[in-house]
Design an enzyme around this catalytic site. Sequence first.
Site, PDB file in Angstrom:
ATOM      1  N   SER A 215       0.986  -0.908   0.364  1.00 15.82           N
ATOM      2  CA  SER A 215       0.114   0.130   0.234  1.00 15.82           C
ATOM      3  C   SER A 215       0.591   0.894  -0.135  1.00 15.82           C
ATOM      4  O   SER A 215       1.508   1.422  -0.783  1.00 15.82           O
ATOM      5  CB  SER A 215      -0.902  -0.256   1.633  1.00 15.82           C
ATOM      6  OG  SER A 215      -1.969   1.101   1.230  1.00 15.82           O
TER       7      SER A 215
ATOM      8  N   ASP B 157      -9.922  -5.606  -3.803  1.00 17.08           N
ATOM      9  CA  ASP B 157      -9.680  -4.592  -2.459  1.00 17.08           C
ATOM     10  C   ASP B 157     -10.510  -3.374  -2.605  1.00 17.08           C
ATOM     11  O   ASP B 157     -10.651  -2.408  -4.339  1.00 17.08           O
ATOM     12  CB  ASP B 157      -8.225  -4.197  -3.822  1.00 17.08           C
ATOM     13  CG  ASP B 157      -7.163  -3.389  -2.422  1.00 17.08           C
ATOM     14  OD1 ASP B 157      -7.813  -2.280  -1.938  1.00 17.08           O
ATOM     15  OD2 ASP B 157      -6.341  -3.829  -2.351  1.00 17.08           O
TER      16      ASP B 157
ATOM     17  N   HIS C 153      -7.482  -5.754   0.899  1.00 12.28           N
ATOM     18  CA  HIS C 153      -6.017  -5.163   1.018  1.00 12.28           C
ATOM     19  C   HIS C 153      -5.759  -5.947   2.256  1.00 12.28           C
ATOM     20  O   HIS C 153      -4.472  -4.958   2.296  1.00 12.28           O
ATOM     21  CB  HIS C 153      -6.784  -3.518   0.637  1.00 12.28           C
ATOM     22  CG  HIS C 153      -5.163  -2.634   1.147  1.00 12.28           C
ATOM     23  ND1 HIS C 153      -4.859  -2.360  -0.206  1.00 12.28           N
ATOM     24  CD2 HIS C 153      -5.189  -2.049   1.948  1.00 12.28           C
ATOM     25  CE1 HIS C 153      -4.114  -2.050  -0.086  1.00 12.28           C
ATOM     26  NE2 HIS C 153      -4.148  -1.102   1.100  1.00 12.28           N
TER      27      HIS C 153
END
Length: 277
Positions: free
Chosen positions: A146, A222, A255
């Site tokens: 991320s 995600d 995620h």
Amino acid sequence: MEMIASNKSFGGWHKQYRHDSAVLGCRMRFAVYLPPQAASGQPVPVLYWLSGLTCTDENFMQKAGALRVAAELGIAIVAPDTSPRGDDVADDAGYDLGQGAGFYVNASEAPWMRHYRMYDYVSQELPALIAAHFPVSGRRAIAGHSMGGHGALICALKRPQDYVSVSAFSPIANPVNAPWGQKAFSAYLGDNRAAWQEWDASVLMAGAAAQLPCRVDIGLADGFLAEQLQPEALERAAAASGYPLQLHRHDGYDHSYYFIASFIEAQLRFHAGHLFA
């Protein structure tokens, strides 16, 4: 440098340390995993892992399931914190700015510029510290998730001479066009959007002359995919420069660290192919 924890794991050792960072002007914490091969005194290659928003050095080491494979392969792993921290370090009420959200850039704006120089910390100061105190070789790779995926990509793109490979899970690939990136860059770098380009992986990759093997994994379930991550921008950049990007899309994955744990072995074996080449 002060050791604050030590745990044996898969024949090697996971250790946490605190140290005074000259670059960040505060006390910092990092974790290192030394595989069993390091006990012989033979230098081992090292993977630097950069974590995402709200994380510390602990998230990856405890949740990713990476240590078993690192022990087998003989790869050390170093996981820094995600920002400077302390009572005198600037902060924000939002989870996506300030402490826990350093974005791996060098801030140029007050009040952030005093402490928030995470790019220099993770790309220069910390590797020098690791090389001075641990049995690691000069073979280095970098990865992240991320915000940390963004950090890993820009480190590799800005300093390709320092790494043999780069990978990322769910990176913020085009932060100049993503809400997370725009908020952070406005604070840390100011309103000059031309300056933002230096910290955007898609912009850097589109013009990259020096190229490293690059693997990116994204989950198609995600919730941040379309708005915040924008992997298509990275694909377009790689096509423009001929960058050797491997972009893997995975149905049903989100995620979270459940996603990372599912594919961390594939990423570690990808890096091993270059660290030991």
